[in-house]
Design a protein around this motif. Sequence first.
Motif, PDB file in Angstrom:
ATOM      1  N   VAL A  11       0.863  -1.176   0.000  1.00  0.00           N
ATOM      2  CA  VAL A  11       0.000   0.000   0.000  1.00  0.00           C
ATOM      3  C   VAL A  11       0.903   1.230   0.000  1.00  0.00           C
ATOM      4  CG1 VAL A  11      -1.955  -1.109   1.166  1.00  0.00           C
ATOM      5  CG2 VAL A  11      -0.155  -0.014   2.536  1.00  0.00           C
ATOM      6  N   ALA A  12       0.317   2.365  -0.323  1.00  0.00           N
ATOM      7  CA  ALA A  12       1.054   3.623  -0.254  1.00  0.00           C
ATOM      8  C   ALA A  12       0.859   4.212   1.132  1.00  0.00           C
ATOM      9  CB  ALA A  12       0.560   4.581  -1.321  1.00  0.00           C
ATOM     10  N   ALA A  13       1.843   4.975   1.585  1.00  0.00           N
ATOM     11  CA  ALA A  13       1.757   5.622   2.896  1.00  0.00           C
ATOM     12  C   ALA A  13       2.260   7.054   2.779  1.00  0.00           C
ATOM     13  CB  ALA A  13       2.570   4.853   3.932  1.00  0.00           C
ATOM     14  N   PHE A  69      11.730  -0.893   3.410  1.00  0.00           N
ATOM     15  CA  PHE A  69      10.463  -0.181   3.578  1.00  0.00           C
ATOM     16  C   PHE A  69      10.439   0.577   4.899  1.00  0.00           C
ATOM     17  CE2 PHE A  69       8.752  -3.860   5.947  1.00  0.00           C
ATOM     18  CZ  PHE A  69       7.922  -3.239   6.862  1.00  0.00           C
ATOM     19  N   ALA A  70      11.139   0.080   5.919  1.00  0.00           N
ATOM     20  CA  ALA A  70      11.178   0.795   7.198  1.00  0.00           C
ATOM     21  C   ALA A  70      11.811   2.171   7.026  1.00  0.00           C
ATOM     22  CB  ALA A  70      11.933  -0.022   8.238  1.00  0.00           C
ATOM     23  N   MET A  84       5.931   3.190  -0.153  1.00  0.00           N
ATOM     24  CA  MET A  84       5.186   1.934  -0.202  1.00  0.00           C
ATOM     25  C   MET A  84       5.577   1.090   0.993  1.00  0.00           C
ATOM     26  SD  MET A  84       4.080   3.133  -2.899  1.00  0.00           S
ATOM     27  CE  MET A  84       5.216   4.243  -3.664  1.00  0.00           C
ATOM     28  N   CYS A  85       4.609   0.315   1.497  1.00  0.00           N
ATOM     29  CA  CYS A  85       4.913  -0.609   2.585  1.00  0.00           C
ATOM     30  C   CYS A  85       3.947  -1.784   2.514  1.00  0.00           C
ATOM     31  CB  CYS A  85       4.842   0.075   3.948  1.00  0.00           C
ATOM     32  SG  CYS A  85       3.212   0.528   4.523  1.00  0.00           S
ATOM     33  N   THR A 100      -0.705   7.665   7.073  1.00  0.00           N
ATOM     34  CA  THR A 100      -1.970   7.133   6.591  1.00  0.00           C
ATOM     35  C   THR A 100      -1.656   6.254   5.384  1.00  0.00           C
ATOM     36  OG1 THR A 100      -3.131   9.118   7.279  1.00  0.00           O
ATOM     37  CG2 THR A 100      -4.209   7.770   5.623  1.00  0.00           C
ATOM     38  N   THR A 101      -2.289   5.104   5.298  1.00  0.00           N
ATOM     39  CA  THR A 101      -2.076   4.234   4.141  1.00  0.00           C
ATOM     40  C   THR A 101      -3.315   4.251   3.255  1.00  0.00           C
ATOM     41  OG1 THR A 101      -2.866   2.256   5.282  1.00  0.00           O
ATOM     42  CG2 THR A 101      -0.491   2.705   5.396  1.00  0.00           C
ATOM     43  N   PHE A 102      -3.089   3.967   1.984  1.00  0.00           N
ATOM     44  CA  PHE A 102      -4.185   3.861   1.020  1.00  0.00           C
ATOM     45  C   PHE A 102      -3.763   2.906  -0.085  1.00  0.00           C
ATOM     46  CE2 PHE A 102      -1.627   7.566  -0.116  1.00  0.00           C
ATOM     47  CZ  PHE A 102      -1.403   7.401  -1.481  1.00  0.00           C
TER      48      PHE A 102
END
Length: 146
Positions: A11-13, A69-70, A84-85, A100-102
């Motif tokens: 997901v995107a963050a 990703f961290a 991305m994560c 916030t993720t989406f």
Amino acid sequence: MLEALAADVFVAAVHRSHPLSTSPHVTPEQFAAADHVAISRSGRAYGPIDAHLAELGLRRRVVAVVPTFAESLHLARRAGLVCMCPAVLGRQAAEDLELTTFPIPLTLPAADIGMAWHPRNAHDRLHRWLRTRVQAMMARELASET
């Protein structure tokens, strides 16, 4: 040696103050227009997300590349970037960093999550114990999301 543990979608963050954090449905155009941090152990800024965007005639601006990703989560928070994560494995870290993720507005395959170790450690008692604990933690984490 390599053992598959799970599959997770990315997901995107973004930080809660980022304009995309309040968008009810992020479009590929909005996604591509934002500044991004890419994840690559080899330092490449172009990857599968960019290939999918190119198919739509879009291109994102990658302003930084980090190996994990961290690190991308921390940079997204500090610099106002999109990162991305993994949806399940990155959820708590994103929340802790006020991100916030989406959903990424592209059709992307799930990412395989695994663990690897040198064959000389395959029969080491403590190493086996550690691998068992990692497997159990992954199973719990993924089960809590269903």
